[in-house]
Structure formats: structure tokens, C-alpha cells
Design a protein around this motif. Structure first.
Motif, PDB file in Angstrom:
ATOM      1  N   VAL A   1      17.942 -38.662  22.732  1.00 30.42           N
ATOM      2  CA  VAL A   1      16.608 -38.156  22.820  1.00 30.42           C
ATOM      3  C   VAL A   1      15.769 -38.918  21.902  1.00 30.42           C
ATOM      4  O   VAL A   1      16.188 -39.822  21.116  1.00 30.42           O
ATOM      5  CB  VAL A   1      16.736 -36.619  22.528  1.00 30.42           C
ATOM      6  CG1 VAL A   1      17.389 -35.557  23.286  1.00 30.42           C
ATOM      7  CG2 VAL A   1      17.290 -36.468  20.842  1.00 30.42           C
ATOM      8  N   ASN A   2      14.354 -38.539  21.942  1.00 27.20           N
ATOM      9  CA  ASN A   2      13.505 -39.110  21.045  1.00 27.20           C
ATOM     10  C   ASN A   2      13.854 -38.631  19.560  1.00 27.20           C
ATOM     11  O   ASN A   2      14.369 -37.660  19.265  1.00 27.20           O
ATOM     12  CB  ASN A   2      12.077 -38.862  21.282  1.00 27.20           C
ATOM     13  CG  ASN A   2      11.914 -39.541  22.531  1.00 27.20           C
ATOM     14  OD1 ASN A   2      12.154 -40.688  23.061  1.00 27.20           O
ATOM     15  ND2 ASN A   2      10.825 -38.888  23.475  1.00 27.20           N
ATOM     16  N   GLU A   3      13.442 -39.451  18.548  1.00 30.35           N
ATOM     17  CA  GLU A   3      13.787 -39.224  17.142  1.00 30.35           C
ATOM     18  C   GLU A   3      12.698 -37.952  16.844  1.00 30.35           C
ATOM     19  O   GLU A   3      13.170 -37.008  15.891  1.00 30.35           O
ATOM     20  CB  GLU A   3      13.093 -40.293  16.524  1.00 30.35           C
ATOM     21  CG  GLU A   3      14.204 -41.387  16.234  1.00 30.35           C
ATOM     22  CD  GLU A   3      14.042 -42.559  15.336  1.00 30.35           C
ATOM     23  OE1 GLU A   3      13.160 -42.450  14.537  1.00 30.35           O
ATOM     24  OE2 GLU A   3      14.281 -43.604  15.525  1.00 30.35           O
ATOM     25  N   GLU A   4      11.593 -37.814  17.391  1.00 29.23           N
ATOM     26  CA  GLU A   4      10.841 -36.524  17.238  1.00 29.23           C
ATOM     27  C   GLU A   4      11.640 -35.281  17.724  1.00 29.23           C
ATOM     28  O   GLU A   4      11.109 -34.216  17.186  1.00 29.23           O
ATOM     29  CB  GLU A   4       9.542 -36.900  17.853  1.00 29.23           C
ATOM     30  CG  GLU A   4       8.560 -37.916  17.207  1.00 29.23           C
ATOM     31  CD  GLU A   4       9.089 -39.382  17.620  1.00 29.23           C
ATOM     32  OE1 GLU A   4       9.935 -39.369  18.535  1.00 29.23           O
ATOM     33  OE2 GLU A   4       8.902 -40.103  16.696  1.00 29.23           O
ATOM     34  N   ASP A   5      12.451 -35.222  18.451  1.00 26.91           N
ATOM     35  CA  ASP A   5      13.196 -34.235  18.901  1.00 26.91           C
ATOM     36  C   ASP A   5      14.283 -33.944  17.992  1.00 26.91           C
ATOM     37  O   ASP A   5      14.911 -32.694  18.275  1.00 26.91           O
ATOM     38  CB  ASP A   5      13.803 -34.513  20.336  1.00 26.91           C
ATOM     39  CG  ASP A   5      12.970 -34.858  21.357  1.00 26.91           C
ATOM     40  OD1 ASP A   5      11.935 -34.016  21.744  1.00 26.91           O
ATOM     41  OD2 ASP A   5      13.213 -35.491  22.490  1.00 26.91           O
ATOM     42  N   VAL A   6      14.695 -34.668  16.990  1.00 31.22           N
ATOM     43  CA  VAL A   6      15.840 -34.542  16.027  1.00 31.22           C
ATOM     44  C   VAL A   6      14.911 -34.135  14.754  1.00 31.22           C
ATOM     45  O   VAL A   6      15.470 -33.246  13.988  1.00 31.22           O
ATOM     46  CB  VAL A   6      16.401 -35.787  15.957  1.00 31.22           C
ATOM     47  CG1 VAL A   6      17.503 -35.716  14.626  1.00 31.22           C
ATOM     48  CG2 VAL A   6      17.199 -36.114  17.030  1.00 31.22           C
ATOM     49  N   SER A   7      13.836 -34.730  14.411  1.00 31.89           N
ATOM     50  CA  SER A   7      13.192 -34.426  12.841  1.00 31.89           C
ATOM     51  C   SER A   7      11.721 -34.326  13.155  1.00 31.89           C
ATOM     52  O   SER A   7      11.047 -35.131  13.934  1.00 31.89           O
ATOM     53  CB  SER A   7      13.695 -35.616  11.994  1.00 31.89           C
ATOM     54  OG  SER A   7      12.945 -35.436  10.926  1.00 31.89           O
ATOM     55  N   VAL A   8      11.178 -33.202  12.482  1.00 33.58           N
ATOM     56  CA  VAL A   8       9.638 -33.055  12.238  1.00 33.58           C
ATOM     57  C   VAL A   8       9.587 -33.084  10.747  1.00 33.58           C
ATOM     58  O   VAL A   8       9.796 -32.055  10.168  1.00 33.58           O
ATOM     59  CB  VAL A   8       9.246 -32.015  13.027  1.00 33.58           C
ATOM     60  CG1 VAL A   8       7.932 -31.677  13.099  1.00 33.58           C
ATOM     61  CG2 VAL A   8       9.658 -31.837  14.681  1.00 33.58           C
ATOM     62  N   CYS A   9       8.678 -33.719  10.615  1.00 32.05           N
ATOM     63  CA  CYS A   9       8.384 -33.779   8.941  1.00 32.05           C
ATOM     64  C   CYS A   9       7.125 -33.142   8.722  1.00 32.05           C
ATOM     65  O   CYS A   9       5.994 -33.357   9.391  1.00 32.05           O
ATOM     66  CB  CYS A   9       8.244 -35.507   8.439  1.00 32.05           C
ATOM     67  SG  CYS A   9       7.893 -35.404   6.535  1.00 32.05           S
ATOM     68  N   PHE A  10       7.088 -32.254   7.628  1.00 34.73           N
ATOM     69  CA  PHE A  10       5.948 -31.421   7.098  1.00 34.73           C
ATOM     70  C   PHE A  10       5.533 -32.094   6.058  1.00 34.73           C
ATOM     71  O   PHE A  10       5.783 -31.893   4.919  1.00 34.73           O
ATOM     72  CB  PHE A  10       6.533 -30.037   6.822  1.00 34.73           C
ATOM     73  CG  PHE A  10       6.712 -29.223   8.040  1.00 34.73           C
ATOM     74  CD1 PHE A  10       5.960 -28.159   8.440  1.00 34.73           C
ATOM     75  CD2 PHE A  10       7.875 -29.197   8.850  1.00 34.73           C
ATOM     76  CE1 PHE A  10       5.955 -27.407   9.495  1.00 34.73           C
ATOM     77  CE2 PHE A  10       8.086 -28.689  10.052  1.00 34.73           C
ATOM     78  CZ  PHE A  10       7.046 -27.551  10.066  1.00 34.73           C
TER      79      PHE A  10
END
Length: 342
Positions: free
Chosen positions: A237-246
Motif C-alpha cells: 500500500v501507499n505510505e499514506e495508508d500506513v501513517s498520517v502525521c498530525f
């Protein structure tokens, strides 16, 4: 001279927060510990032992201040409401009343946290370990107890140190958890045990995990970081599917952030809750065949052999369940009384 491993919380993290006032949705029950461990308190939101009980459970691992602090119980209430009636959310007191970080109350906040850090590191290294928290208390005590109540699928959520617990839980070879969410997670606890954050990511493998780091959390847990790259690659998957930074938030903003004083914090907490709920709904039941590296799970205690004499309404048991709220002990056959936080 080598530097000691860093504590789980990065510099300038939010301090402890008192639990908000109000009536909570859940109840607290006590179950028996395993292998000589003390009894374990579980804050439970959702339906067990009813005509239409939940069949799925989310186990929450608290941050270093413990499950009675800050917004932990409120988050559990909100998460269960968001997930729906099929789910029960369970927030155990894995610290058994002795949080990993227990600041000295009569000292100024910043000084108390600094002085409390060495004791916290000692507890995380020698007391609140994989063997004690993940293997014995979670996988071999709470999970089998919930299975005895009809729960068939599991997810986990963790904050700070609890984010490390999520990673370790998803890496268990037997894969009791379908997925997990780490909110302002601290994979660097692994350094206290001679490992690395990347080794933990490798052990998690393709088991679905969502990381929600704050702006001052470690770069390896953000998109572009090595752990995220490894986890995304393992799942395809894409990295954005693993981590979302606030990026605008500080470590601890969900469990220790005071939403009554900041609309930005309030909005970010709602966003984190929704992302957490959506991820669990999309991934629970999705099991990976990939085994965790070097981790073991004692399966000698399954739901058929383990006994929990103090659990509510055990199968074919005439005994009265032991239930307690923050106002003391009660004996009741079928009434769930909500806990209040004063």
C-alpha cells in the motif's frame, strides 16, 4: 560513551491531564490474573452476556500515565459508539494502579516529569515488558476471557507506550489481532529491550497497522520514514495508508490534550477518532499469514481451560459477578452501572 535509550515521549510532549468530569458509558470489572499476577481491572464499553452481545473487541493500551488519566476512558466510549453494537471496547489497567510515569505531585509539572523519567524507563524496561503486558496479560488473559464471552475477532489501539504495545501485539506469531492503530506511538520503547524500531516494523509485517504520529514524534513513524516504508511495502500500500502525521499537534494530544481550551486540539481528536474507527471497520477480520520474527505466544492457556472466577456471568456459573465502579464495590446479577469520573 554511548547514550542511554530515549524515553518513550519526545521532548516537549504534553504532560498528564486529569480525566474530564462526567458520566462514562462503560463499567469496570475485575478478572483474575494469570501465573500469579494480581487481579486485572477492565473498563468495558459495549454489550457482553446479553441477548445480542458483541462479537468483536478492541483492546486499548494506555499511555504511560495510565488508563484512568486524561481522555482514555472518554476515547473508549467514543470509539465504541463509532464502531457500533457489534463491538465491545476494553481498556485494561495493565499498570495495575501504578502507571509507568507517576509524576511527583507537589513539584512543578516540568520538574516532576524530569525526575519521574528514570523510574519510568526502569518500569518500561523491567516491569511493563512484552512478557508481562503483551503475552501474559493481553494475549493470554484478556483475549481468552473475551473469547469465553463470544468475541471472535480482535483489534487493538494504543497511545504513546501503548503504540509500542500495538506493534508487539500485531507481531505475535498466532495473530490474535487482525489490525491495530498507534496514536502518537512510541516504537522507540523497543530500544530499551535491545531492539530497533525497524525490527519491530519487520515483525509486524503485512498485518494492517495505522500510525497517527504528532509533529514532534519520531520521523521514522511518519510518511517517508523507514518504518513506514517497510510497513507499506509489506502490505503493498501507499505510505499514506500506513501513517498520517498530525503536524500541528504535540505528542499526547489525544489522551492528554485539553479540547475545552483549544478548538484545534478538539478537531484533531475527532479526526483521529474517525480515522481509527474507519481503519478498524475496514480491516478487522483481515488476518496475515506472515509470522512475527522472534516472538512467541504461550497458547497453553486457551479459553476452554482458563478460569476467571471473578468475571461477570461466567458460563454455567451460579456465582454473583463482582462489578465495581469508582464509587466502590457492588454485587449485581445483571445490572451494568456506568462509572463516573469526578
Amino acid at each position: 560513551m554511548s547514550l542511554p535509550p530515549p524515553p518513550c515521549c519526545p521532548p516537549s510532549s504534553l504532560p498528564a491531564l486529569s480525566a474530564p468530569a462526567g458520566t462514562r458509558s462503560g463499567i469496570t470489572i475485575i478478572i483474575e490474573g494469570l501465573d500469579g499476577a494480581d487481579f486485572l481491572d477492565l473498563y468495558i464499553v459495549g454489550a457482553l452476556d446479553t441477548v445480542n452481545p458483541a462479537t468483536k473487541a478492541v483492546i486499548i493500551y494506555s499511555d504511560v500515565y495510565g488508563e484512568k488519566s486524561g481522555n482514555h476512558r472518554r476515547f473508549a466510549d467514543q470509539l465504541q459508539s463509532s464502531l457500533g453494537a457489534e463491538y465491545v471496547v476494553v481498556l485494561p489497567d495493565f499498570f495495575r494502579g501504578a502507571p509507568a510515569l507517576n509524576p511527583i505531585k507537589f513539584l512543578p509539572e516540568q520538574v516532576a516529569n524530569v525526575l519521574g523519567a528514570p523510574a519510568m524507563i526502569f518500569r518500561l524496561k523491567f516491569t511493563y515488558t512484552f512478557d508481562h503486558v503483551i503475552k501474559r496479560d493481553s494475549a493470554n488473559t484478556v483475549v481468552p476471557w473475551l473469547k469465553s464471552k463470544g468475541i471472535t475477532e480482535f483489534a487493538c489501539v494504543g497511545f504513546c507506550y501503548g503504540g509500542w504495545c500495538v506493534g508487539q501485539s500485531l507481531a505475535l506469531p498466532e495473530k490474535p489481532f487482525s489490525c491495530g492503530v498507534g496514536i502518537h506511538p512510541s516504537f522507540n520503547v523497543e530500544l530499551l529491550h535491545g531492539g530497533t524500531e525497524e525490527q519491530l516494523a519487520e515483525a509486524i509485517g503485512s498485518t494492517p497497522i495505522l500510525l497517527l504520529p504528532a509533529g514532534n514524534d519520531r520521523e521514522t513513524l511518519k510518511p517517508g520514514g523507514e518504518c513506514v516504508r517497510m510497513l507499506a511495502g509489506a502490505r503493498g500500500v501507499n505510505e499514506e495508508d500506513v501513517s498520517v502525521c498530525f503536524d500541528d499537534m504535540i505528542h499526547g494530544w489525544v489522551t492528554r490534550g485539553d479540547d475545552s481550551k483549544s478548538q484545534g486540539v478538539a478537531n484533531a481528536q475527532k479526526d483521529a477518532l474517525k480515522r481509527c474507527s474507519d481503519f478498524i471497520l475496514q480491516n478487522i477480520g483481515t488476518r496475515s499469514n506472515k509470522k512475527g520474527a522472534g516472538l512467541t505466544l504461550d497458547t497453553s492457556h486457551d479459553s476452554e481451560t482458563m478460569e476467571f472466577p471473578n468475571s461477570p456471568l461466567p458460563p454455567q456459573s451460579p456465582s454473583t459477578p463482582l462489578v465495581h465502579t469508582t464509587h466502590g464495590m457492588i454485587d449485581d446479577d445483571d445490572v451494568m452501572i456506568p462509572a463516573e469520573i469526578n
